[in-house]
Design a protein around this motif. Structure first.
Motif, PDB file in Angstrom:
ATOM      1  N   UNK A  14       0.837  -1.208   0.000  1.00  0.00           N
ATOM      2  CA  UNK A  14       0.000   0.000   0.000  1.00  0.00           C
ATOM      3  C   UNK A  14       0.869   1.253   0.000  1.00  0.00           C
ATOM      4  N   UNK A  15       1.934   1.257   0.820  1.00  0.00           N
ATOM      5  CA  UNK A  15       2.829   2.420   0.861  1.00  0.00           C
ATOM      6  C   UNK A  15       3.466   2.656  -0.504  1.00  0.00           C
ATOM      7  N   UNK A  16       3.928   1.584  -1.143  1.00  0.00           N
ATOM      8  CA  UNK A  16       4.549   1.726  -2.467  1.00  0.00           C
ATOM      9  C   UNK A  16       3.547   2.208  -3.510  1.00  0.00           C
ATOM     10  N   UNK A  17       2.305   1.749  -3.423  1.00  0.00           N
ATOM     11  CA  UNK A  17       1.256   2.225  -4.323  1.00  0.00           C
ATOM     12  C   UNK A  17       1.030   3.727  -4.143  1.00  0.00           C
ATOM     13  N   UNK A  18       0.905   4.149  -2.885  1.00  0.00           N
ATOM     14  CA  UNK A  18       0.707   5.569  -2.613  1.00  0.00           C
ATOM     15  C   UNK A  18       1.878   6.396  -3.136  1.00  0.00           C
ATOM     16  N   UNK A  19       3.081   5.903  -2.904  1.00  0.00           N
ATOM     17  CA  UNK A  19       4.284   6.621  -3.315  1.00  0.00           C
ATOM     18  C   UNK A  19       4.426   6.715  -4.832  1.00  0.00           C
ATOM     19  N   UNK A  20       4.169   5.617  -5.518  1.00  0.00           N
ATOM     20  CA  UNK A  20       4.406   5.579  -6.966  1.00  0.00           C
ATOM     21  C   UNK A  20       3.228   6.059  -7.801  1.00  0.00           C
ATOM     22  N   UNK A  21       2.001   5.762  -7.362  1.00  0.00           N
ATOM     23  CA  UNK A  21       0.836   6.027  -8.197  1.00  0.00           C
ATOM     24  C   UNK A  21       0.011   7.247  -7.767  1.00  0.00           C
ATOM     25  N   UNK A  23       0.843   9.788  -4.965  1.00  0.00           N
ATOM     26  CA  UNK A  23       1.568  11.004  -4.577  1.00  0.00           C
ATOM     27  C   UNK A  23       1.966  11.878  -5.769  1.00  0.00           C
ATOM     28  N   UNK A  24       2.488  11.306  -6.854  1.00  0.00           N
ATOM     29  CA  UNK A  24       2.877  12.152  -7.992  1.00  0.00           C
ATOM     30  C   UNK A  24       1.713  12.902  -8.644  1.00  0.00           C
ATOM     31  N   UNK A  25       0.491  12.452  -8.432  1.00  0.00           N
ATOM     32  CA  UNK A  25      -0.664  13.091  -9.078  1.00  0.00           C
ATOM     33  C   UNK A  25      -1.293  14.186  -8.224  1.00  0.00           C
ATOM     34  N   UNK A  26      -0.840  14.334  -6.990  1.00  0.00           N
ATOM     35  CA  UNK A  26      -1.494  15.260  -6.061  1.00  0.00           C
ATOM     36  C   UNK A  26      -0.941  16.672  -6.174  1.00  0.00           C
ATOM     37  N   UNK A  27      -1.834  17.619  -6.463  1.00  0.00           N
ATOM     38  CA  UNK A  27      -1.468  19.031  -6.490  1.00  0.00           C
ATOM     39  C   UNK A  27      -1.905  19.735  -5.204  1.00  0.00           C
ATOM     40  N   UNK A  28      -2.944  19.222  -4.574  1.00  0.00           N
ATOM     41  CA  UNK A  28      -3.465  19.794  -3.333  1.00  0.00           C
ATOM     42  C   UNK A  28      -2.463  19.512  -2.208  1.00  0.00           C
ATOM     43  N   UNK A  29      -1.880  20.563  -1.638  1.00  0.00           N
ATOM     44  CA  UNK A  29      -0.836  20.400  -0.623  1.00  0.00           C
ATOM     45  C   UNK A  29      -1.350  19.721   0.646  1.00  0.00           C
ATOM     46  N   UNK A  31      -3.812  17.467   0.829  1.00  0.00           N
ATOM     47  CA  UNK A  31      -3.969  16.058   0.511  1.00  0.00           C
ATOM     48  C   UNK A  31      -2.608  15.370   0.357  1.00  0.00           C
ATOM     49  N   UNK A  32      -1.659  16.081  -0.224  1.00  0.00           N
ATOM     50  CA  UNK A  32      -0.303  15.545  -0.352  1.00  0.00           C
ATOM     51  C   UNK A  32       0.301  15.283   1.031  1.00  0.00           C
ATOM     52  N   UNK A  33       0.146  16.238   1.947  1.00  0.00           N
ATOM     53  CA  UNK A  33       0.662  16.076   3.309  1.00  0.00           C
ATOM     54  C   UNK A  33       0.005  14.879   3.995  1.00  0.00           C
ATOM     55  N   UNK A  34      -1.305  14.768   3.866  1.00  0.00           N
ATOM     56  CA  UNK A  34      -2.022  13.658   4.508  1.00  0.00           C
ATOM     57  C   UNK A  34      -1.602  12.308   3.922  1.00  0.00           C
ATOM     58  N   UNK A  35      -1.303  12.281   2.644  1.00  0.00           N
ATOM     59  CA  UNK A  35      -0.816  11.047   2.017  1.00  0.00           C
ATOM     60  C   UNK A  35       0.565  10.698   2.551  1.00  0.00           C
ATOM     61  N   UNK A  36       1.416  11.696   2.725  1.00  0.00           N
ATOM     62  CA  UNK A  36       2.742  11.458   3.304  1.00  0.00           C
ATOM     63  C   UNK A  36       2.634  10.943   4.742  1.00  0.00           C
ATOM     64  N   UNK A  37       1.684  11.468   5.501  1.00  0.00           N
ATOM     65  CA  UNK A  37       1.447  10.982   6.864  1.00  0.00           C
ATOM     66  C   UNK A  37       1.003   9.523   6.829  1.00  0.00           C
ATOM     67  N   UNK A  38       0.095   9.193   5.914  1.00  0.00           N
ATOM     68  CA  UNK A  38      -0.367   7.809   5.779  1.00  0.00           C
ATOM     69  C   UNK A  38       0.793   6.896   5.398  1.00  0.00           C
ATOM     70  N   UNK A  39       1.656   7.350   4.498  1.00  0.00           N
ATOM     71  CA  UNK A  39       2.806   6.550   4.100  1.00  0.00           C
ATOM     72  C   UNK A  39       3.746   6.323   5.282  1.00  0.00           C
TER      73      UNK A  39
END
Length: 103
Positions: A14-21, A23-29, A31-39
């Protein structure tokens, strides 16, 4: 007994999916931060998840060699119930019901 995938392997996937698929598509800062927290949380799960124990492998080897003890079935049933409680709690009730009809 080794149940694959392990919690660590699932967290890694799941972490690798978030990182590769994702995170690169997120422009909303935000949402990007929350994804990094989840990772980061998934990385903690990866590090803290226990690896399959040697006792499981020892029992499996012993049973395969024909050395089956009276307590083995009860231990295996407890292990299955514990794993079902995590992986599929709804199925646990059906598993316990089926176990009672086997008696």
């Amino acid at each position: 007994m080794s149940n694959r995938p392990t919690a660590a392997e699932l967290a890694t996937a799941v972490r690798e999916f978030l990182e590769a698929e994702i995170l690169p598509t997120l422009d909303d800062q935000r949402l990007r931060f929350r994804t990094l927290v989840a990772m980061n949380a998934l990385s903690i799960v990866e590090r803290e998840s226990p690896a399959p124990g040697e006792a499981d492998w020892t029992m499996a080897r012993r049973i395969c060699a024909g050395d089956i003890r009276e307590t083995d079935l009860a231990e295996l049933k407890l292990e299955v119930a514990a794993r079902l409680a995590i992986a599929s709690p709804k199925f646990l009730g059906r598993y316990r019901s089926a176990d009672e009809t086997d008696r």
